[in-house]
Design an enzyme around this catalytic site. Structure first.
Site, PDB file in Angstrom:
ATOM      1  CG  ASP A 103      -0.241  -0.044   2.521  1.00  0.00           C
ATOM      2  OD1 ASP A 103       0.999   0.074   2.533  1.00  0.00           O
ATOM      3  OD2 ASP A 103      -0.913  -0.171   3.562  1.00  0.00           O
ATOM      4  CB  SER A 104       0.244   4.663  -0.835  1.00  0.00           C
ATOM      5  OG  SER A 104      -0.831   5.084  -0.004  1.00  0.00           O
ATOM      6  N   GLY A 105       0.979   3.761   2.326  1.00  0.00           N
ATOM      7  CA  GLY A 105       1.213   4.414   3.612  1.00  0.00           C
ATOM      8  C   GLY A 105       0.140   5.431   3.941  1.00  0.00           C
ATOM      9  N   GLY A 106      -0.630   5.825   2.929  1.00  0.00           N
ATOM     10  CA  GLY A 106      -1.650   6.842   3.148  1.00  0.00           C
ATOM     11  C   GLY A 106      -2.645   6.447   4.232  1.00  0.00           C
ATOM     12  CG  ASP A 142      -5.831  -5.729   1.636  1.00  0.00           C
ATOM     13  OD1 ASP A 142      -6.530  -4.941   0.962  1.00  0.00           O
ATOM     14  OD2 ASP A 142      -5.398  -5.430   2.765  1.00  0.00           O
ATOM     15  CB  CYS A 160      -6.271 -26.607   6.536  1.00  0.00           C
ATOM     16  SG  CYS A 160      -6.659 -26.312   8.272  1.00  0.00           S
ATOM     17  CB  CYS A 208     -11.377 -27.583   6.955  1.00  0.00           C
ATOM     18  SG  CYS A 208      -9.864 -26.705   6.525  1.00  0.00           S
ATOM     19  CG  HIS A 267      -9.013 -23.157   9.886  1.00  0.00           C
ATOM     20  ND1 HIS A 267      -9.463 -24.240   9.164  1.00  0.00           N
ATOM     21  CD2 HIS A 267     -10.090 -22.350  10.056  1.00  0.00           C
ATOM     22  CE1 HIS A 267     -10.751 -24.105   8.928  1.00  0.00           C
ATOM     23  NE2 HIS A 267     -11.160 -22.971   9.464  1.00  0.00           N
ATOM     24  CB  CYS A 293      -9.120 -29.152   9.862  1.00  0.00           C
ATOM     25  SG  CYS A 293      -9.778 -27.504  10.256  1.00  0.00           S
TER      26      CYS A 293
END
Lengths: 381, 381
Positions: free
Chosen positions: A93-96, A270, A310, A308, A339, A313
């Site tokens: 990101d830009s930091g903004g 994100d 994963c 799940c 998870h 799990c």
């Protein structure tokens, strides 16, 4: 161009886009969720674990890395990829956003923002050129323009002035970026702002699209507004963006909003949500939210999510996870983080499959039902 | 018998023993260092990572698991191996050490110890039979007798009474253990106590050996006494123990003491040292201690230990590790813990090779020189 968006298919049921984003560090299947590695690490996870669960790209935060360890140190290390041992794509990101949300006593000028560090109170300044310089040092594949993320609600007058300044900052940043010759290997996105105002979103999108960025972000959403407002703004904004460029909706990570965003034409997302709630003992499962640190799981020897596959799990019970949380053991944070990220990355894979099969609306209905989102007052994120 | 010690070779240069310990969950090469997993997890590590670095057996703490999550829950889960997803051998202590070091307002009686929980102050009682019952529920491969670990220095009179009671407790525990029929699949060790007093160590060893335990621990050392005192007591004690049984020196984890212990005939060691200091940013390397969180490593883009081939040293720099510690990032704890445990397990592998090659004294000299232990006032653990 540093990146290229390849459109593969549009879902006949929803209009959602399936694509591939070609970057200097590999190809990403979109739509995609990007785990957040604020300080050059996705909290509790190793890079190998991130890759194991199917992370194709991660996000890192310019503001935080600027302050710690310092972009100069990351640059000396050979860039962020090498510093943190991650050879797939990175978006910064830009930091903004942090300048406006974390800092103290800030003063916005045309030049940029004067403020105090959230760590030690020292005086700092960040503007559109500086945000580019830091991201150049980090060497991210995808960079963000320096912007102001206005609160919702704010007055039309305030947001109009803010959007126009953000557009001027985007222009200055882009010029600086090109002048420094980094546009060949780092793709700078413009960020559409405008709060909840249709006319300002249109103005922002139109002006930024005219600058021909290689990709566009939609910022200023998920800042506390009701979800219907977010979805309306998305509908009013996305169609203004070029079809041959990727679209990134910033700060979204709840399963319902991810699916709704994809349906409205978004390619990238994100959010710290899955990792943050994981560290608090809260998990996303195929049956909705499970707060695994709760006492009811003390003697529950079943997996966190029976549907799940994963690592967490497959190998551990709710009782063990609860024990780790009650005992403040790091492995607990690792296992729930693992998870939750797996859950969202897997969800996005299912979403991509549904686009391919032209049945994303059916998928959404089934998922919402199973996740408990069709109940009255759902509290399942 | 639940376990069997197989003697392979004695080092001609030192008399150190090379062996194999056969347990219900596999064979252990001795001498060995055992990572400590106090609360059913070796802090920050996954079981797979423990196996990757060559952990053959881990230790877990009876007292802590009794309080959290409760031995009944571990039993319901199918035992400690299944609960924590570790299918190699596990050794548990008896809880005695924690009862005496952590608890409040304790009162020792012939029956056992009355005390207050270190967590919530509640009234608790633990005696030799209870310590067996808890370890039976945990299902560890190797169990410890309930003992009192007297401080050094304590008066001869105090230690004599303590040792004699510890011997009576060992006898009661052993009878209870056999009566419950767990001696077939769980091996109970006797713990030699006696402080720094030769005659009391002899008395303790003689009485316990007469009870024919399948293995013997040496307790009450590394409690603050100078290392020469520890080495003297070891020399006065080890030769009293049967050659066909394993010998376990409790609470030792500094590289020099491990090597000195092996030279004096010890087969097994455990200590929180490598994992505890790792979480504080302090590491053991082939060139001695490196406090990687220190500022001098801010721009050090070399590995933690240039002579180490562990995951941490192959993939990360000191500068990155320092950054993670300064930013309080969990991955930092993971990476230093991983390295420190690898370092000690690798050291013990080198020690076993040196015994095989009859050159453990040469190995010790070279290691001490490289590690900085031959300097005046070495502070390298």
């Amino acid at each position: 161009m540093a990146i290229r968006y390849e459109h593969i298919k549009t879902c006949k049921q929803t209009g959602a886009r399936l694509g591939k984003l070609h970057t200097p560090h590999g190809v990403i299947d979109t739509p995609i969720f990007m785990p957040v590695g604020t300080l050059a690490t996705v909290k509790t996870m190793s890079p190998e674990e991130l890759a194991d669960i199917g992370s194709q790209i991660i996000l890192s935060n310019t503001y935080h890395l600027w302050l710690r360890p310092g972009n100069d140190i990351v640059k000396e290390a050979g860039g962020l990829h090498k510093f943190m041992n991650w050879d797939k794509p990175i978006l910064t990101d830009s930091g903004g956003f942090q300048v406006f949300s974390l800092s103290h006593r800030r003063k916005i000028t045309e030049e940029g923002v004067h403020f105090r560090s959230h760590l030690d109170g020292s005086k700092l300044f960040l503007g559109p050129e500086g945000a580019m310089d830091i991201q150049h040092d980090l060497g991210s594949d995808i960079m963000m323009s320096f912007d102001e993320c206005a609160a919702i609600p704010s007055t039309h007058d305030y947001v109009k002035k803010s959007v126009e300044r953000t557009t001027r900052w985007a222009d200055r940043g882009l010029n600086h970026h090109i002048k420094k010759g980094h546009d060949k290997h780092q793709a700078l996105f413009g960020i559409v702002q405008g709060g909840e105002y249709k006319d300002l979103r249109e103005q922002s999108a139109k002006d930024l699209v005219a600058m021909d960025f290689p990709g566009y972000s939609i910022g200023g959403l998920s800042v506390g507004e009701p979800k219907p407002v977010m979805y309306r703004v998305l509908e009013e904004t996305v169609h203004l963006l070029p079809e041959d460029k990727p679209r990134y909706l910033m700060g979204i990570g709840s399963p319902d909003a991810l699916i709704e965003g994809v349906i409205r034409g978004v390619d990238m997302f994100d959010c710290v949500l899955p990792t943050r709630i994981a560290r608090n003992g809260t998990t996303m499962t195929s049956q909705g939210r499970v707060v695994v640190k709760n006492k009811i799981y003390e003697r529950d020897f079943t997996p966190l999510d029976p549907n799940c596959d994963c690592y967490t799990c497959k190998n551990y019970t709710r009782a063990y996870l609860r024990h780790l949380f009650k005992a403040n053991e790091t492995l607990g944070l690792r296992l729930t983080t693992y998870h939750n990220l797996y859950f969202l990355l897997n969800l996005m894979e299912d979403v991509r499959t549904a686009i391919l099969n032209d049945n994303l609306l059916d998928f959404k209905e089934a998922f919402f039902e199973s996740y408990g989102l069709n109940k009255e007052n759902p509290k399942n994120f």
